[in-house]
Scaffold this motif. Structure first.
Motif, PDB file in Angstrom:
ATOM      1  N   LEU A 152       1.926  -6.115 -13.182  1.00  7.15           N
ATOM      2  CA  LEU A 152       0.780  -6.052 -12.460  1.00  7.15           C
ATOM      3  C   LEU A 152       1.111  -4.854 -11.261  1.00  7.15           C
ATOM      4  O   LEU A 152       2.040  -4.905 -10.772  1.00  7.15           O
ATOM      5  N   ALA A 153       0.101  -4.034 -11.124  1.00  5.80           N
ATOM      6  CA  ALA A 153       0.054  -3.279  -9.771  1.00  5.80           C
ATOM      7  C   ALA A 153      -1.482  -2.987  -9.278  1.00  5.80           C
ATOM      8  O   ALA A 153      -2.373  -3.301 -10.049  1.00  5.80           O
ATOM      9  N   ALA A 154      -1.481  -2.663  -8.086  1.00  3.95           N
ATOM     10  CA  ALA A 154      -2.951  -2.741  -7.522  1.00  3.95           C
ATOM     11  C   ALA A 154      -2.802  -1.710  -6.339  1.00  3.95           C
ATOM     12  O   ALA A 154      -1.737  -1.626  -5.614  1.00  3.95           O
ATOM     13  N   SER A 155      -3.817  -1.262  -5.663  1.00  6.89           N
ATOM     14  CA  SER A 155      -3.955  -0.195  -4.742  1.00  6.89           C
ATOM     15  C   SER A 155      -5.478  -0.240  -4.356  1.00  6.89           C
ATOM     16  O   SER A 155      -6.226  -0.578  -5.066  1.00  6.89           O
ATOM     17  N   ASN A 156      -5.826   0.291  -3.244  1.00 10.63           N
ATOM     18  CA  ASN A 156      -7.234   0.282  -2.694  1.00 10.63           C
ATOM     19  C   ASN A 156      -7.372   1.739  -1.865  1.00 10.63           C
ATOM     20  O   ASN A 156      -6.387   2.420  -1.368  1.00 10.63           O
ATOM     21  N   TRP A 157      -8.614   1.963  -1.901  1.00  9.26           N
ATOM     22  CA  TRP A 157      -8.997   3.373  -1.016  1.00  9.26           C
ATOM     23  C   TRP A 157     -10.559   2.929  -0.514  1.00  9.26           C
ATOM     24  O   TRP A 157     -11.101   2.346  -0.991  1.00  9.26           O
ATOM     25  N   THR A 158     -10.966   4.114   0.415  1.00  5.27           N
ATOM     26  CA  THR A 158     -12.127   3.838   0.914  1.00  5.27           C
ATOM     27  C   THR A 158     -12.887   5.130   0.965  1.00  5.27           C
ATOM     28  O   THR A 158     -12.371   6.238   1.091  1.00  5.27           O
ATOM     29  N   ASP A 159     -14.093   5.114   0.489  1.00  6.79           N
ATOM     30  CA  ASP A 159     -14.823   6.235   0.072  1.00  6.79           C
ATOM     31  C   ASP A 159     -15.367   7.030   1.161  1.00  6.79           C
ATOM     32  O   ASP A 159     -15.502   6.165   2.261  1.00  6.79           O
ATOM     33  N   PRO A 160     -16.129   8.065   1.137  1.00  2.00           N
ATOM     34  CA  PRO A 160     -16.578   8.658   2.575  1.00  2.00           C
ATOM     35  C   PRO A 160     -17.716   7.762   3.097  1.00  2.00           C
ATOM     36  O   PRO A 160     -18.327   7.947   4.412  1.00  2.00           O
ATOM     37  N   PHE A 219       8.620  -8.370  -6.276  1.00  2.00           N
ATOM     38  CA  PHE A 219       8.148  -8.297  -4.748  1.00  2.00           C
ATOM     39  C   PHE A 219       6.902  -7.692  -4.387  1.00  2.00           C
ATOM     40  O   PHE A 219       6.452  -7.091  -5.607  1.00  2.00           O
ATOM     41  N   ALA A 220       6.189  -8.259  -3.542  1.00  2.00           N
ATOM     42  CA  ALA A 220       5.045  -7.419  -3.327  1.00  2.00           C
ATOM     43  C   ALA A 220       4.870  -7.434  -1.538  1.00  2.00           C
ATOM     44  O   ALA A 220       5.389  -8.332  -1.022  1.00  2.00           O
ATOM     45  N   ALA A 221       4.029  -6.283  -1.162  1.00  2.00           N
ATOM     46  CA  ALA A 221       3.853  -6.476   0.303  1.00  2.00           C
ATOM     47  C   ALA A 221       2.502  -5.931   0.680  1.00  2.00           C
ATOM     48  O   ALA A 221       1.843  -5.069  -0.179  1.00  2.00           O
ATOM     49  N   THR A 222       2.032  -6.111   1.961  1.00  2.00           N
ATOM     50  CA  THR A 222       0.602  -5.808   2.334  1.00  2.00           C
ATOM     51  C   THR A 222       0.751  -5.474   3.687  1.00  2.00           C
ATOM     52  O   THR A 222       1.465  -6.123   4.468  1.00  2.00           O
ATOM     53  N   ALA A 223       0.021  -4.681   4.067  1.00  2.00           N
ATOM     54  CA  ALA A 223      -0.260  -4.614   5.931  1.00  2.00           C
ATOM     55  C   ALA A 223      -1.267  -5.530   6.267  1.00  2.00           C
ATOM     56  O   ALA A 223      -2.103  -5.797   5.536  1.00  2.00           O
ATOM     57  N   THR A 234      -1.995 -21.008 -10.645  1.00  2.00           N
ATOM     58  CA  THR A 234      -1.158 -20.268  -9.713  1.00  2.00           C
ATOM     59  C   THR A 234       0.300 -20.259 -10.323  1.00  2.00           C
ATOM     60  O   THR A 234       1.219 -20.128  -9.580  1.00  2.00           O
ATOM     61  N   ASN A 235       0.283 -20.529 -11.647  1.00  2.00           N
ATOM     62  CA  ASN A 235       1.652 -20.437 -12.223  1.00  2.00           C
ATOM     63  C   ASN A 235       1.914 -18.880 -12.761  1.00  2.00           C
ATOM     64  O   ASN A 235       1.872 -18.501 -13.947  1.00  2.00           O
ATOM     65  N   PHE A 236       2.215 -18.025 -11.714  1.00  2.00           N
ATOM     66  CA  PHE A 236       2.105 -16.722 -11.907  1.00  2.00           C
ATOM     67  C   PHE A 236       3.311 -15.957 -12.583  1.00  2.00           C
ATOM     68  O   PHE A 236       4.576 -16.514 -12.403  1.00  2.00           O
ATOM     69  N   SER A 237       3.082 -15.135 -13.415  1.00  2.00           N
ATOM     70  CA  SER A 237       4.070 -14.330 -14.157  1.00  2.00           C
ATOM     71  C   SER A 237       4.301 -12.944 -13.795  1.00  2.00           C
ATOM     72  O   SER A 237       5.278 -12.179 -13.838  1.00  2.00           O
ATOM     73  N   ALA A 238       3.307 -12.515 -12.908  1.00  2.00           N
ATOM     74  CA  ALA A 238       3.352 -11.186 -12.237  1.00  2.00           C
ATOM     75  C   ALA A 238       2.485 -11.124 -11.204  1.00  2.00           C
ATOM     76  O   ALA A 238       1.504 -11.774 -11.310  1.00  2.00           O
ATOM     77  N   ILE A 239       2.617 -10.241 -10.036  1.00  2.00           N
ATOM     78  CA  ILE A 239       1.937 -10.123  -8.776  1.00  2.00           C
ATOM     79  C   ILE A 239       1.788  -8.702  -8.197  1.00  2.00           C
ATOM     80  O   ILE A 239       2.532  -7.865  -8.837  1.00  2.00           O
ATOM     81  N   ASP A 254      -4.797  -3.828   1.638  1.00  4.18           N
ATOM     82  CA  ASP A 254      -5.810  -4.518   2.833  1.00  4.18           C
ATOM     83  C   ASP A 254      -5.923  -6.140   2.585  1.00  4.18           C
ATOM     84  O   ASP A 254      -6.745  -6.703   2.559  1.00  4.18           O
ATOM     85  N   ALA A 255      -4.570  -6.597   2.283  1.00  5.95           N
ATOM     86  CA  ALA A 255      -4.346  -8.007   2.429  1.00  5.95           C
ATOM     87  C   ALA A 255      -4.971  -8.577   1.052  1.00  5.95           C
ATOM     88  O   ALA A 255      -5.633  -9.851   1.486  1.00  5.95           O
ATOM     89  N   MET A 256      -5.107  -8.223  -0.048  1.00  2.00           N
ATOM     90  CA  MET A 256      -5.435  -8.887  -0.983  1.00  2.00           C
ATOM     91  C   MET A 256      -4.332  -9.161  -2.140  1.00  2.00           C
ATOM     92  O   MET A 256      -3.455  -8.418  -2.244  1.00  2.00           O
ATOM     93  N   PHE A 257      -4.293 -10.260  -2.560  1.00  2.00           N
ATOM     94  CA  PHE A 257      -3.275 -10.546  -3.353  1.00  2.00           C
ATOM     95  C   PHE A 257      -3.706 -10.843  -4.791  1.00  2.00           C
ATOM     96  O   PHE A 257      -4.913 -11.221  -5.138  1.00  2.00           O
ATOM     97  N   TYR A 258      -3.015 -10.261  -5.949  1.00  2.39           N
ATOM     98  CA  TYR A 258      -3.258 -10.351  -7.323  1.00  2.39           C
ATOM     99  C   TYR A 258      -2.274 -11.093  -8.184  1.00  2.39           C
ATOM    100  O   TYR A 258      -1.060 -10.485  -7.849  1.00  2.39           O
ATOM    101  N   GLY A 259      -2.548 -11.813  -9.068  1.00  2.00           N
ATOM    102  CA  GLY A 259      -1.768 -12.548 -10.015  1.00  2.00           C
ATOM    103  C   GLY A 259      -2.075 -12.813 -11.422  1.00  2.00           C
ATOM    104  O   GLY A 259      -3.424 -13.116 -11.695  1.00  2.00           O
ATOM    105  N   ILE A 260      -1.362 -12.585 -12.289  1.00  2.00           N
ATOM    106  CA  ILE A 260      -1.339 -12.992 -13.772  1.00  2.00           C
ATOM    107  C   ILE A 260      -0.984 -14.487 -13.758  1.00  2.00           C
ATOM    108  O   ILE A 260       0.226 -14.808 -13.659  1.00  2.00           O
ATOM    109  N   SER A 261      -1.886 -15.119 -14.411  1.00  2.26           N
ATOM    110  CA  SER A 261      -1.453 -16.744 -14.610  1.00  2.26           C
ATOM    111  C   SER A 261      -2.444 -17.084 -15.972  1.00  2.26           C
ATOM    112  O   SER A 261      -3.767 -16.999 -15.883  1.00  2.26           O
TER     113      SER A 261
END
Length: 463
Positions: free
Chosen positions: A145-153, A375-379, A421-426, A431-438
């Motif tokens: 799993l992968a995730a990213s975010n952005w903000t438009d104009p 591992f995963a991380a957020t600000a 919440t039995n995750f196989s990928a995260i 922006d402090a959002m968490f994602y998981g496959i379960s």
């Protein structure tokens, strides 16, 4: 240094229609071991008479020497046929008994061998891989799993979540905060009509995503890195959406040519420029062929940087996370978390001019490489704090928080309203959002930045 340009020239506008991911019924294969079923009727010959092969035969006449006399050609009763000196009846009884004994010995040996083989197999079989008990129709059972975010104009938040479906295609789920909707885009399908041809991600490849919204260059872009086979080596490739607002179905493919350790995990981030004076740079962490943890930069993907973490300090297929960090008053720093031997999450820090401090402390202790998946991380809190999470092989989550001065472990994560919440990928966005496959589904949770031990269910991302 410049940002990535498309080496193949402008790509044609894709006319592919967006459609939901097709699902297929996954048929579980039966095991190859078969039980031997005993039939109620024996396959061996049965004898109705009371006499057995081991009973001594009685004399057929009072004259004990009659048969011997006939053999010697002497006068008397007519000569009787014998086999090996025995009457045919006695001979065949003995022969049947011997056959029974031989067949019984063979059957016993075969049964014992099968039992021993079964016992050996049960004790030496490897532990099952991720999520082997769920029938998958939405996600590949080994998908990362992968995730990213952005903000438009206009200030609207956009999030991108990537995974592989059961056909091994890369699927993007994209969130628009203005419309409050998730949209599905089959990136692999979009690439089939491109001049670069179809993409071939390795099943279960590590996925890493980063997005940028640079006001300096009016740049809004989404990138996803993955691994492909190139001849006999795994190499890093990526696809990028150069116009996610105006043409979200148009993606461009590139290959870095960087060879990796087999099944190398990947981590990516957009490194910002101080005070938005330039566009910034893409940075990707990976494990090289020698086992070193390296950082590749968009200014020159083919130029291997010097090792960030030594090969004898990290584990094979090391988990890692890369997150932007404050460097003084600007968010132009980077923090790299890697799986260290014998069992910890270690920290490396970017110090400028592409130099890194390899060992800059321990983020989280008691992280066994053999029991860790990712591992995963957020600000958090306007980049003044960072949350690092570790996914274990049993689907559990542990974490550590950086408050700008020290790290503090978070032993238990509470998933409010959690469905599964039995995750196989995260994965996590900045922006402090968490994602998981379960259980063959992708879930989204928001992190309580004031109490990062609490994750609250936000939505079901897919299906």
């Amino acid at each position: 240094m410049a940002s990535v340009d498309n080496p193949h020239g402008p790509e044609p506008y894709s006319t592919l229609e967006v459609r939901s991911v097709e699902t297929s019924s996954f048929q579980a294969l039966e095991g190859s071991n078969k039980e031997a079923i005993q039939h109620p009727e024996s396959q061996y010959p049965q004898y109705a008479g009371p006499q057995t092969a081991w009973d001594a035969p009685e004399s057929e006449t009072p004259d004990a020497n009659k048969e011997a006399t006939a053999v010697q050609g002497q006068s008397g009763e007519p000569t009787k046929r014998t086999i090996c000196g025995l009457s045919p009846r006695i001979f065949y009884i003995i022969l049947a008994g011997v056959i029974l004994i031989v067949i019984g010995a063979i059957a016993g040996g075969v049964a014992g061998g099968l039992a021993g083989k079964k016992s050996e197999s049960s004790t030496s079989s490897p532990a099952p891989g991720p999520d082997t008990t769920t029938e998958h129709v939405n996600t590949l059972n080994v998908s990362k799993l992968a995730a990213s975010n952005w903000t438009d104009p206009q200030g609207n938040t956009h999030r991108n979540v990537f995974f592989q479906d059961t056909y091994n295609a890369i699927i993007a789920r994209q969130w628009d905060s203005q419309n409050k909707t998730w949209t599905t885009r089959n990136v692999s399908q979009f690439m089939q009509s491109s001049t670069s041809g179809a993409i071939n991600p390795i099943p279960g490849t590590s996925l890493a995503s980063a997005s940028c919204n640079s006001k300096w260059g009016s740049l809004y872009e989404v990138l996803l890195w993955f691994s492909e086979m190139s001849e006999d080596k795994e190499t890093i490739s990526w696809v990028n959406s150069n116009n996610p607002i105006g043409n979200p179905d148009f993606w461009v493919y590139n290959s870095s040519g960087l060879p990796t350790w087999n099944s190398s995990q990947l981590a990516a981030a957009w490194q910002r420029c101080p005070n938005d004076k330039c566009v910034g740079f893409w940075a990707v962490a990976y494990q090289g062929l020698e086992g070193y943890i390296r950082i590749a930069n968009a200014s020159d993907w083919t130029n291997n940087t010097k090792p960030i973490v030594r090969t004898n300090a990290v584990s094979a297929e090391a988990s890692m996370a890369l997150v932007p960090a404050l460097d003084g008053t600007y968010v132009d720093g980077l923090t790299l978390a890697t799986q260290r031997r014998p069992g910890s999450m270690g920290r490396s820090t970017f110090v400028g001019d592409w130099n890194w401090k390899e060992d800059d402390g321990t983020i989280l202790s008691d992280v066994d490489p053999l029991e860790t998946r990712q591992f995963a991380a957020t600000a958090m809190n306007n980049w003044t704090a960072t949350l690092f999470v570790s996914l274990s092989t049993d689907g559990g989550i542990t974490a550590a928080q950086w408050d700008g001065k020290t790290y503090s472990a978070i032993e238990d994560i509470t998933f409010n309203q959690g469905q599964s919440t039995n995750f196989s990928a995260i994965a996590m966005t900045e922006d402090a959002m968490f994602y998981g496959i379960s259980d063959d589904q992708v879930w989204e949770y928001s992190v309580d930045t004031s109490n990062p031990s609490t994750f609250t269910l936000a939505s079901k991302v897919y299906p």
